[in-house]
Design a protein around this motif. Structure first.
Motif, PDB file in Angstrom:
ATOM      1  N   HIS A  24      10.318  98.944 105.385  1.00  0.00           N
ATOM      2  CA  HIS A  24       8.969  99.334 105.776  1.00  0.00           C
ATOM      3  C   HIS A  24       8.386 100.315 104.753  1.00  0.00           C
ATOM      4  O   HIS A  24       7.229 100.176 104.334  1.00  0.00           O
ATOM      5  CB  HIS A  24       9.013  99.981 107.168  1.00  0.00           C
ATOM      6  N   GLU A  53       1.869  92.611 108.552  1.00  0.00           N
ATOM      7  CA  GLU A  53       3.001  93.492 108.269  1.00  0.00           C
ATOM      8  C   GLU A  53       4.089  93.423 109.343  1.00  0.00           C
ATOM      9  O   GLU A  53       5.277  93.329 109.040  1.00  0.00           O
ATOM     10  CB  GLU A  53       2.497  94.932 108.137  1.00  0.00           C
ATOM     11  N   GLU A  54       3.707  93.446 110.600  1.00  0.00           N
ATOM     12  CA  GLU A  54       4.693  93.436 111.682  1.00  0.00           C
ATOM     13  C   GLU A  54       5.548  92.170 111.641  1.00  0.00           C
ATOM     14  O   GLU A  54       6.770  92.227 111.754  1.00  0.00           O
ATOM     15  CB  GLU A  54       3.987  93.551 113.035  1.00  0.00           C
ATOM     16  N   ARG A  58       9.485  91.879 110.874  1.00  0.00           N
ATOM     17  CA  ARG A  58      10.314  91.266 111.922  1.00  0.00           C
ATOM     18  C   ARG A  58      11.198  90.162 111.347  1.00  0.00           C
ATOM     19  O   ARG A  58      12.323  89.963 111.786  1.00  0.00           O
ATOM     20  CB  ARG A  58       9.422  90.721 113.030  1.00  0.00           C
TER      21      ARG A  58
END
Length: 111
Positions: A24, A53-54, A58
């Motif tokens: 991240h 981004e998430e 993930r």
């Protein structure tokens, strides 16, 4: 030794979390660089990555994509095109199952 196994699992989970946090940070640093680069394509790419981004982060945890679902969806759409004119929806469902040959889908969880 259940306590030993639980400690090993906790350590493994901690390592995964630390790895995700490091990724991240690197992703955020790169997006900052791209925005400051004043190159329009890089700025646009950074905005796109920010939007997703998430999901990107993930993927590093699960290593799963939606490719299987997209493939099944394509087969179901083809079945719908073939099924025009059938009397009821059950015939469409039967045709989709036959085309996809899906009885059950199981997923592996990776840590």
């Amino acid at each position: 030794m259940p306590g030993h196994t639980q400690r090993k699992c906790a350590v493994a989970a901690s390592r995964v979390q630390n790895t995700l946090e490091i990724r991240h940070v690197y992703l955020r640093e790169w997006m900052g660089w791209a925005r400051r680069s004043q190159l329009e394509p890089m700025i646009k790419l950074a905005k796109t990555i920010k939007t997703h981004e998430e999901g990107i982060l993930r993927w590093f945890h699960s290593k799963m994509t939606n490719g299987l679902l997209e493939g099944i969806n394509g087969l179901v759409q083809a079945s719908k095109r073939k099924a025009r004119g059938y009397r009821n929806v059950n015939n469409l469902i039967d045709m989709a199952r036959r085309d996809c040959q899906v009885k059950s889908v199981t997923f592996e969880t990776r840590v």
